[in-house]
Design a protein around this motif. Structure first.
Motif, PDB file in Angstrom:
ATOM      1  N   PRO A 117       0.831  -1.205   0.000  1.00 51.13           N
ATOM      2  CA  PRO A 117       0.000   0.000   0.000  1.00 51.13           C
ATOM      3  C   PRO A 117       0.861   1.248   0.000  1.00 51.13           C
ATOM      4  O   PRO A 117       2.037   1.218   0.385  1.00 51.13           O
ATOM      5  CB  PRO A 117      -0.792  -0.131   1.315  1.00 51.13           C
ATOM      6  N   SER A 118       0.287   2.355  -0.413  1.00 53.06           N
ATOM      7  CA  SER A 118       1.014   3.615  -0.423  1.00 53.06           C
ATOM      8  C   SER A 118       1.370   4.034   0.996  1.00 53.06           C
ATOM      9  O   SER A 118       0.579   3.851   1.935  1.00 53.06           O
ATOM     10  CB  SER A 118       0.165   4.704  -1.082  1.00 53.06           C
ATOM     11  N   ALA A 119       2.559   4.604   1.163  1.00 51.32           N
ATOM     12  CA  ALA A 119       2.968   5.145   2.463  1.00 51.32           C
ATOM     13  C   ALA A 119       2.383   6.533   2.698  1.00 51.32           C
ATOM     14  O   ALA A 119       2.604   7.119   3.759  1.00 51.32           O
ATOM     15  CB  ALA A 119       4.484   5.200   2.551  1.00 51.32           C
ATOM     16  N   LEU A 120       1.639   7.058   1.732  1.00 52.63           N
ATOM     17  CA  LEU A 120       0.938   8.332   1.894  1.00 52.63           C
ATOM     18  C   LEU A 120      -0.404   8.034   2.559  1.00 52.63           C
ATOM     19  O   LEU A 120      -1.291   7.447   1.943  1.00 52.63           O
ATOM     20  CB  LEU A 120       0.732   9.003   0.541  1.00 52.63           C
ATOM     21  N   ILE A 121      -0.537   8.424   3.825  1.00 44.15           N
ATOM     22  CA  ILE A 121      -1.681   8.020   4.633  1.00 44.15           C
ATOM     23  C   ILE A 121      -2.608   9.205   4.877  1.00 44.15           C
ATOM     24  O   ILE A 121      -2.164  10.288   5.296  1.00 44.15           O
ATOM     25  CB  ILE A 121      -1.212   7.453   5.992  1.00 44.15           C
ATOM     26  N   GLU A 122      -3.902   8.985   4.636  1.00 48.50           N
ATOM     27  CA  GLU A 122      -4.907   9.973   5.023  1.00 48.50           C
ATOM     28  C   GLU A 122      -5.053   9.869   6.540  1.00 48.50           C
ATOM     29  O   GLU A 122      -5.556   8.861   7.048  1.00 48.50           O
ATOM     30  CB  GLU A 122      -6.234   9.673   4.335  1.00 48.50           C
ATOM     31  N   PRO A 123      -4.592  10.872   7.290  1.00 50.72           N
ATOM     32  CA  PRO A 123      -4.469  10.703   8.740  1.00 50.72           C
ATOM     33  C   PRO A 123      -5.769  10.407   9.467  1.00 50.72           C
ATOM     34  O   PRO A 123      -5.797   9.630  10.420  1.00 50.72           O
ATOM     35  CB  PRO A 123      -3.886  12.051   9.198  1.00 50.72           C
ATOM     36  N   ARG A 124      -6.868  10.997   9.032  1.00 51.37           N
ATOM     37  CA  ARG A 124      -8.108  10.856   9.794  1.00 51.37           C
ATOM     38  C   ARG A 124      -8.774   9.505   9.580  1.00 51.37           C
ATOM     39  O   ARG A 124      -9.408   8.970  10.479  1.00 51.37           O
ATOM     40  CB  ARG A 124      -9.053  12.009   9.435  1.00 51.37           C
ATOM     41  N   SER A 125      -8.594   8.902   8.407  1.00 51.32           N
ATOM     42  CA  SER A 125      -9.159   7.579   8.153  1.00 51.32           C
ATOM     43  C   SER A 125      -8.147   6.464   8.365  1.00 51.32           C
ATOM     44  O   SER A 125      -8.516   5.310   8.569  1.00 51.32           O
ATOM     45  CB  SER A 125      -9.688   7.505   6.713  1.00 51.32           C
TER      46      SER A 125
END
Length: 279
Positions: A217-225
């Protein structure tokens, strides 16, 4: 004028420094070595992968008591908290727990609380840090930019007249002449899709270039979800410093348009989007 180029592995990527000055080769090389030393110091303090780093010490113990931190880490942490507040959590340095759960970071000695966020971190007037609950602070979204800026400061102080410091695509240039920078095609990262010219500016890019190839998975994380970035676009930010550019790429990915545009204006930055759907 002497122009030299060197590369070393730091910050989880290959860092390249190219420097030019009216100095002898030994002096230019010494300046480059000193710039790499500045980057190494940032890595040693802020690496989430190194169990002996200052950051790892915080993650292991700051939920038990307030811990003092060094001036560079304090500067980066305060900048990260400022971006978190201004973006309403679209940028959040507490995504380490989500990255661990996805298998993108190794297991930590202390597991982060699932609901952890930047609001659980307190910095007191003495520069000590305390967590309200177990957290996994990860400065990967801003520390690389800070390291590039630190290297640039060392090069300037050493009398270098023009240079480029590039840490895996997060870069900064200075000098009398513009420098041409190529951006990768988000659909085919081995291919160059666009070129821009920078002069005394920084650029950072966030894109899921290698997720399809690795299956991770991408290491770019949507912080709230806590979910990885599922888009295919490449977002680049041009800003006065690399720390600002680095942080704003995550803001551009996950903030509302209103907050994104306000932060871009506040920091004299501009956004470039290369669409994965363009033909």
């Amino acid at each position: 004028m002497n122009r030299l180029r060197r590369a070393r592995p730091w910050l989880g990527t290959l860092v390249e420094i190219e420097a030019e000055a009216a100095l002898d080769s030994a002096a230019v090389l010494a300046a480059i070595d000193a710039a790499f030393a500045a980057i190494a110091a940032v890595h040693a303090a802020m690496s989430v992968h190194d169990p002996h780093s200052e950051l790892s010490r915080l993650n292991a113990g700051a939920h038990r008591q307030a811990l003092p931190i060094s001036a560079p880490l304090l500067q980066v942490l305060r900048a990260a908290l400022d971006f978190a507040s201004a973006s309403d959590g679209a940028f959040d340095p507490m995504v380490g727990g989500h990255l661990t759960a996805l298998g993108l970071l190794p297991e930590a000695a202390v597991a982060a609380a699932p609901e952890a966020s930047w609001r659980d971190l307190q910095v007191d007037d003495r520069g000590c840090v305390q967590f309200a609950r177990p957290l996994r602070l990860d400065l990967g979204g801003i520390a690389k930019g800070y390291a590039v800026d630190a290297a640039v400061a060392v090069l300037r102080a050493a009398g270098i007249s023009a240079a480029q410091v590039n840490a895996g695509g997060d870069l900064r240039v200075f000098g009398a002449a513009p420098q041409r920078i190529a951006l990768r095609d988000p659909r085919a990262p081995s291919r160059l899709a666009h070129a821009i010219e920078l002069q005394d500016q920084a650029l950072a890019t966030s894109a899921p270039y290698h997720t399809a190839a690795t299956g991770l998975p991408s290491a770019l994380i949507e912080p709230r979800s806590g979910q990885p970035y599922a888009g295919g676009d490449s977002l680049s930010v041009i800003a006065p410093t690399c720390l600002i550019a680095d942080a704003l790429t995550k803001v551009a990915l996950f903030a509302t348009t209103e907050r994104r545009d306000a932060l871009l204006e506040r920091h004299d930055a501009r956004l470039l989007i290369l669409s994965a759907d363009s033909r």
